[in-house]
Motif scaffolding. Structure first.
Motif, short mmCIF file in Angstrom:
data_model
loop_
_atom_site.label_atom_id
_atom_site.label_comp_id
_atom_site.label_asym_id
_atom_site.label_seq_id
_atom_site.Cartn_x
_atom_site.Cartn_y
_atom_site.Cartn_z
N MET A 1 -16.82 -19.77 -3.41
CA MET A 1 -16.30 -18.42 -3.19
C MET A 1 -16.68 -17.54 -4.37
O MET A 1 -16.65 -17.97 -5.53
N SER A 2 -17.03 -16.32 -4.12
CA SER A 2 -17.38 -15.37 -5.16
C SER A 2 -16.18 -15.13 -6.07
O SER A 2 -15.03 -15.23 -5.67
N SER A 3 -16.45 -14.82 -7.35
CA SER A 3 -15.37 -14.52 -8.30
C SER A 3 -14.84 -13.10 -8.12
O SER A 3 -13.92 -12.69 -8.82
N THR A 4 -15.42 -12.35 -7.20
CA THR A 4 -14.99 -10.97 -6.93
C THR A 4 -13.99 -10.94 -5.79
O THR A 4 -14.21 -11.56 -4.75
N ALA A 5 -12.88 -10.24 -5.99
CA ALA A 5 -11.91 -10.03 -4.92
C ALA A 5 -12.29 -8.76 -4.17
O ALA A 5 -12.43 -7.69 -4.77
N VAL A 6 -12.49 -8.88 -2.86
CA VAL A 6 -12.90 -7.75 -2.04
C VAL A 6 -11.68 -7.17 -1.32
O VAL A 6 -10.91 -7.90 -0.68
N ILE A 7 -11.51 -5.87 -1.44
CA ILE A 7 -10.40 -5.14 -0.82
C ILE A 7 -11.00 -4.21 0.22
O ILE A 7 -11.82 -3.35 -0.12
N VAL A 8 -10.62 -4.38 1.48
CA VAL A 8 -11.13 -3.48 2.53
C VAL A 8 -10.01 -2.54 2.96
O VAL A 8 -8.87 -2.96 3.17
N GLN A 9 -10.37 -1.27 3.10
CA GLN A 9 -9.38 -0.27 3.44
C GLN A 9 -10.03 0.86 4.23
O GLN A 9 -11.25 1.03 4.19
N GLY A 213 -13.10 -14.71 5.46
CA GLY A 213 -13.40 -14.89 4.04
C GLY A 213 -14.25 -13.81 3.41
O GLY A 213 -14.54 -13.88 2.21
N ARG A 214 -14.64 -12.79 4.16
CA ARG A 214 -15.44 -11.73 3.56
C ARG A 214 -14.59 -10.79 2.72
O ARG A 214 -15.12 -9.99 1.94
N ALA A 215 -13.29 -10.83 2.87
CA ALA A 215 -12.38 -10.00 2.08
C ALA A 215 -11.18 -10.84 1.68
O ALA A 215 -10.80 -11.80 2.37
N LEU A 447 13.30 17.64 11.88
CA LEU A 447 13.70 16.57 12.81
C LEU A 447 13.26 15.26 12.18
O LEU A 447 12.07 14.98 12.06
N TYR A 448 14.21 14.46 11.73
CA TYR A 448 13.92 13.21 11.04
C TYR A 448 13.61 12.11 12.06
O TYR A 448 14.41 11.87 12.98
N LEU A 449 12.50 11.40 11.89
CA LEU A 449 12.14 10.38 12.86
C LEU A 449 12.05 8.98 12.26
O LEU A 449 12.91 8.15 12.49
N TYR A 450 11.01 8.70 11.46
CA TYR A 450 10.88 7.33 10.96
C TYR A 450 9.97 7.26 9.75
O TYR A 450 9.21 8.17 9.45
N ASN A 451 10.08 6.12 9.04
CA ASN A 451 9.13 5.73 8.00
C ASN A 451 8.22 4.65 8.56
O ASN A 451 8.70 3.64 9.08
N PRO A 452 6.91 4.80 8.47
CA PRO A 452 6.00 3.76 8.97
C PRO A 452 6.14 2.46 8.19
O PRO A 452 6.58 2.45 7.03
N LEU A 453 5.73 1.40 8.83
CA LEU A 453 5.56 0.11 8.16
C LEU A 453 4.06 -0.16 8.02
O LEU A 453 3.31 0.07 8.97
N ARG A 454 3.65 -0.60 6.85
CA ARG A 454 2.23 -0.92 6.64
C ARG A 454 2.08 -2.43 6.50
O ARG A 454 2.88 -3.09 5.82
N VAL A 455 1.04 -2.95 7.13
CA VAL A 455 0.72 -4.38 7.02
C VAL A 455 -0.48 -4.54 6.10
O VAL A 455 -1.54 -3.93 6.32
N THR A 456 -0.31 -5.36 5.08
CA THR A 456 -1.39 -5.71 4.17
C THR A 456 -1.62 -7.21 4.28
O THR A 456 -0.67 -8.00 4.22
N GLY A 457 -2.86 -7.59 4.46
CA GLY A 457 -3.20 -9.00 4.55
C GLY A 457 -3.85 -9.49 3.27
O GLY A 457 -4.66 -8.79 2.66
N LEU A 458 -3.48 -10.71 2.84
CA LEU A 458 -4.08 -11.35 1.67
C LEU A 458 -4.59 -12.73 2.07
O LEU A 458 -3.91 -13.45 2.85
N SER A 459 -5.73 -13.12 1.58
CA SER A 459 -6.21 -14.48 1.82
C SER A 459 -5.37 -15.46 1.01
O SER A 459 -4.99 -15.19 -0.13
N GLY A 460 -5.04 -16.59 1.62
CA GLY A 460 -4.16 -17.55 0.98
C GLY A 460 -2.70 -17.23 1.26
O GLY A 460 -2.37 -16.16 1.79
#
Length: 488
Positions: A1-9, A213-215, A447-460
């Protein structure tokens, strides 16, 4: 595995750090490359960054910051008090702090301040008006090497030079940024020696890159399809985004200038039903003008609609036979704006309200229109950042005539804001903001509605990893992806 951590956004770029943004992906890049005087703390509040300590006067007008010894920029030049002051003065210019057509965001707070270096390691900020929550602003006060400022002023943002935990090595025309750990950073060494931020707008592709494994990090994943991570050797981290999804009410004129109508709308809405139907569970109902993680927030547990109470208020306001409301609706930001408006129409119909919807295809032009107060009765919008003070000062206080203020006036709330901005004791100030929160439940500007939920994925598998409370990826808090793939 590369020593670089790849972050996709889904969003990526090199922008001017002294312009204002609430885009979490852009702030993640800024936080990797730059420091301010302070940073957000993992448990709330603020922790030292370039400043090792700070003091504030009893009247909240005079702030003194003492810098850490031996600070250096990525170009090897020293970061001293004068360098910090140069960046803060630039940030305070009326042509900076530009966001969605609203220039001078920082100028309204720092434009008339005296910002000076008392000595090599001491920064003094003397304000014209008290701001007990000045750290809410200075957390975005990114410090740039003085040698890079001329390039920024010429419009060249491609060579950022900060003091942050990572330095830029190269970039691929906005498609990728390649960063290397800055060994002279003042904080503890981040776990990953190198990072690559990579742009990928398609959420399904981001998920696939993480799974194959690409990110190593994938941000803003689909709430439902990301459940595939639970069956893989990966982490699915769900975090509340403190941005509020709301409708701005036009309180200048029309039915929504009447507080009873504004309150009726808020009473009528079944927020959980909207969350389930429109964003498939990827949000939490919002019970006031700020999220539960905002300083001084005071949400209640009971969020059920009260249709009877809503109809009574409408009748008192002269609308017993119903009314029609004209709504401005963009096609994105939030992306679910049109579906949300359709679902809202169904709910408001239960109290005799009809929505006439006007759609807008150009989101930036739409924001300009809101800033210029060219709004019908109400419009889909959002509210950020993670600062109760700033939201009160910029969006609710009628004296500021802010970009996103639409005629609302509550003298009691403004008195609480004035008291809060001069109260340096955190516990006492939080109580003041809780009182403002409750007042803005009784007399809502939006008009108050909601706060979004964000999903972040991590390898491992990293069961103890959490997103920072402002919803921004803190690269110094990422695990070492090349040291076994799981918490010890």
């Amino acid at each position: 595995m590369s020593s670089t951590a790849v972050i996709v956004q889904p969003r990526l770029g090199l922008e001017d750090p002294h312009d204002c943004t609430d885009a979490n992906d852009m702030l993640a890049v800024f936080d990797a490359l730059f420091d301010g005087l302070v940073r957000y703390g993992p448990e709330g509040g603020y922790i030292p960054a370039l400043a090792r300590s700070w003091e504030v006067s009893a009247d909240a007008k005079s702030w003194t910051f003492r810098l850490k010894e031996g600070l250096t920029f990525h170009d090897g030049s020293p970061c001293d008090a004068e360098a910090v002051c140069l960046s803060l003065r630039r940030m305070a210019r009326p042509d900076k702090g530009y966001t969605l057509g609203a220039p001078g965001v920082w100028n309204q707070y720092l434009g008339d301040a005296v910002i000076e270096a008392r000595d090599r390691l001491t920064v003094s900020i003397r304000l014209a008006k008290p701001i007990a929550d000045l750290l809410d602003i200075l957390v975005y006060g990114y410090v740039v090497s003085p040698q890079a400022l001329d390039r920024y002023d010429a419009g060249d943002t491609s060579h950022p030079v900060g003091t942050g935990p990572y330095r830029l090595v190269s970039h691929e025309s906005g498609a990728a940024l390649h960063l290397r750990r800055f060994d002279d950073w003042h904080g503890g060494a981040p776990a990953n020696a190198a990072l690559t931020f990579r742009l990928e707008k398609d959420g399904d592709v981001r998920l696939a890159m993480l799974l194959d494994g690409r990110a190593q990090v994938a941000n803003s994943l689909d709430f439902r399809t990301s459940r595939a991570l639970e069956a893989a050797d990966a982490t699915r981290a769900v975090s509340l985004v403190p941005v509020a999804i709301i409708y701005l009410f036009n309180a200048f004129r029309g039915p929504l200038a009447d507080a009873r109508v504004r309150q009726a709308f808020n009473l009528a809405i079944d927020r959980q039903r909207l969350v389930d139907e429109v964003v498939h569970g990827a949000a939490r109902p919002l019970q006031g003008f700020v999220s539960p993680v905002h300083f001084g927030s005071a949400p209640t547990q009971d969020n059920r609609p009260d249709l009877q109470g809503a109809r009574r208020l409408l009748a008192e306001a002269g609308h017993a036979d119903g009314l029609t409301i004209a709504v401005d609706c963009p096609n994105r930001l939030p992306d679910e704006a049109e579906a949300l408006t359709a679902a809202l129409a169904g709910q408001l119909a239960e109290i005799g309200v009809t929505l006439e919807v006007f759609r807008h295809e150009d989101r930036e032009a739409y924001a300009h229109g809101v800033r210029l107060k060219q709004v019908r009765d109400m419009c889909v919008f959002d509210s950020s950042p993670l600062s109760t003070f700033r939201i009160l000062a910029e969006k609710i206080d009628h004296r500021s005539r802010g970009s996103w203020w639409l005629g609302y006036h509550n003298a009691g709330v403004e008195a609480l804001l004035d008291k809060g901005r001069a109260t340096i004791a955190d516990r006492e100030r939080a109580g003041i903001y809780r009182a403002a929160f409750r007042a803005l439940q009784a007399d809502p500007p939006w008009l108050y509605l909601y706060n979004p939920l964000r999903v972040t994925g991590l390898s491992g598998r990293w069961p103890d990893w959490t997103m920072r409370r402002d919803g921004v990826l803190d690269v110094t808090n990422l695990p070492d992806f090349h040291a076994g793939g799981a918490n010890p």
